[in-house]
Design an enzyme around this catalytic site. Structure first.
Site, PDB file in Angstrom:
ATOM      1  N   ILE A  35       0.821  -1.210   0.000  1.00  9.09           N
ATOM      2  CA  ILE A  35       0.000   0.000   0.000  1.00  9.09           C
ATOM      3  C   ILE A  35       0.861   1.268   0.000  1.00  9.09           C
ATOM      4  O   ILE A  35       0.377   2.332  -0.345  1.00  9.09           O
ATOM      5  CB  ILE A  35      -0.977   0.005   1.194  1.00  9.09           C
ATOM      6  CG1 ILE A  35      -0.238  -0.040   2.541  1.00  9.09           C
ATOM      7  CG2 ILE A  35      -1.930  -1.203   1.099  1.00  9.09           C
ATOM      8  CD1 ILE A  35      -1.142   0.151   3.757  1.00  9.09           C
ATOM      9  N   LYS A  36       2.112   1.159   0.402  1.00  9.91           N
ATOM     10  CA  LYS A  36       3.042   2.305   0.423  1.00  9.91           C
ATOM     11  C   LYS A  36       2.380   3.571   0.959  1.00  9.91           C
ATOM     12  O   LYS A  36       2.568   4.658   0.409  1.00  9.91           O
ATOM     13  CB  LYS A  36       3.630   2.543  -0.971  1.00  9.91           C
ATOM     14  CG  LYS A  36       4.524   1.394  -1.455  1.00  9.91           C
ATOM     15  CD  LYS A  36       5.304   1.739  -2.715  1.00  9.91           C
ATOM     16  CE  LYS A  36       6.167   0.591  -3.214  1.00  9.91           C
ATOM     17  NZ  LYS A  36       5.415  -0.584  -3.718  1.00  9.91           N
TER      18      LYS A  36
END
Lengths: 309, 309
Positions: free
Chosen positions: B104-105
């Protein structure tokens, strides 16, 4: 889109964006109760509550300001239902004529950034159809991965007449940990800002670029330096109000034309009724409190800009 | 969770994670057609197609590997319906006993990171209920905002027995633009790696920390340096296969115990049937092609590790 944003700022006289970052704890009892009664203590119930809360606020402030900035995390925490509430909020703001800055802070390798860009700013291709999934007008993006993580966003902005605000110096207390590290005597955020100005120069609106920067209100000295370093870059300034930024601190984020910056306040507007200054409105009139807080913020920033002339 | 990941890696003999990053162009005609017939050329149709595609792959590879890594951008591009497909994919992988690394960073200021952490790794509070929205086991996060953007994720990991992989050096071509900038003679990614090791030392599993790092397969020299600099940090290694990384390049990402790294391949596995080497499977048997690609990847990495002994 940057031209439209500038036009709307001139028209409203309000270089202000309202951060639609609803927490369930901001939602007045009468709204929360109704949603949870209808949908139960579920993610759907929570998502409905923040959507109803937003709608009330938007109805009360849309004529005063050019833009809103929903923070997607506050929706995403409620799963797909929350993301649908984000979508509904974007759509409703558009109906009301507001420009929408999606505060998504995405950023990844090229092919992945391309998917984010299509979903948030462009069109997603399904069979023979091109469909807008979220359709914000601007998005915030994270620069840590460098040019090829940003380029897909820029490409979509060019095609779809949209814009970006790229994180340069964030408003949080530990933003300096990496952003301030000195490289040949200058902090990292200056290098990032230079890159933003470089990308921006190739993607100009009439007077400002549609590739903007984020510089937090909590570091006014940085605002002053970055303003000079990026004269054609619009600066999105988070951190006003609840995070500590004040109008007087912000004059140097603006150019002499009174443009070049747009200041965000989230809690300070949408949860105004919880502050002493607006307590008289009470939870029932939370949206009127938000309107008063917007008016006060416009006066504060306008006063500071006038005083600096 | 890091202990479980290590256990599963030992048990499968596969320090491998399959990247579930479906693009519509990977989805074989027979699946895509069925979904679009049922739901039309809509975001719902697209989301159903990638979910069906994923399900086929998961059924064919779940017994070979310890973990999967869905990249949320590939779902988010289809709006709330896509995010629901992400959720379904996470749930289904859990049913099949796989550990799920949410790629998801995310990363934001503290209160916002807290919302992401609750939604992806922890529980969201709705009234008197605590609900898991996505429920991944690990998440990737972006460090650009510094400690207070990371801390809320760490707090949730500690409470919920989850883990993180923090971006240190990414696999993309322009990752060096900011990450390689030298600060007192050492690149930024080393400072980030040091910080990750520092956070990690306070949050240990049995032998490895549950605060891991991302170091791309495409920079093997960096892998070698960072391996030594962060001996107790698990390294998630993207960039194998389609992005150019090979098994022989990756031995230095591992410790002498044969552990310490987990290598991701996305396209190379899920779109294997489109490669010449697996073309004989054809679109109908795309999932069997994925299984063969996993077996080949296990052999490649195992062979490289054995040769390095």
């Amino acid at each position: 889109m940057i031209n439209q944003l500038v036009e709307k700022i001139k028209k409203t006289g309000a270089p202000i964006v309202a951060g639609l970052d609803p927490m369930l704890s901001y939602v007045p009892e009468h709204i929360l109760k109704k949603s949870l009664q209808e949908f139960g203590e579920t993610l759907e119930g929570a998502a409905d509550a923040i959507w109803q809360f937003n709608k009330g606020i938007i109805d009360c402030i849309y004529d005063l300001i050019p833009a809103v900035k929903p923070q997607i995390a506050m929706y995403e925490q409620f799963g797909a239902e929350g993301v649908r509430a984000f979508q509904k909020t974007v759509d409703y703001c558009h109906e009301k004529g507001l420009i929408v800055i999606g505060d998504i802070k995405r950023g990844d390798i090229g092919s992945t950034s391309a998917a984010y860009a299509a979903g948030h700013l462009g069109k997603t291709v399904v069979g023979g159809s091109r469909i807008s999934a979220f359709g914000e007008d601007f998005a915030t993006v994270n620069p840590y991965l460098g040019t090829d993580g940003i380029q897909p966003f820029i490409d979509v902005c060019r095609e779809e007449n949209k814009g970006l605000f790229i994180l340069v110096k964030t408003s949080n207390p530990s933003s300096g940990e990496f952003q301030d590290r000195e490289i040949d005597g200058r902090p990292l955020y200056e290098y990032v800002g230079e890159k933003v100005a470089e990308w921006g120069a190739q993607h100009m609106g009439d007077t400002y670029s549609y590739i903007g920067a984020v510089v937090g209100a909590t570091y006014p000295q940085v605002g002053k330096i970055m303003r000079r370093a990026m004269p054609n870059t619009y600066i999105l300034v988070p951190g006003y109000g609840a995070q500590g930024g004040k109008g007087a601190d912000l004059v140097h984020y603006f150019n002499e034309d009174g443009l070049g910056a747009i200041v965000n306040s989230s809690r300070g507007i949408i949860a105004a009724y919880k502050q002493e200054a607006y307590a008289q409105f009470g939870p029932l009139h939370y949206a009127d409190a938000a309107r008063q807080a917007v008016l006060a913020m416009i006066a504060d920033i306008d006063g500071a800009l006038q005083a600096a002339k």
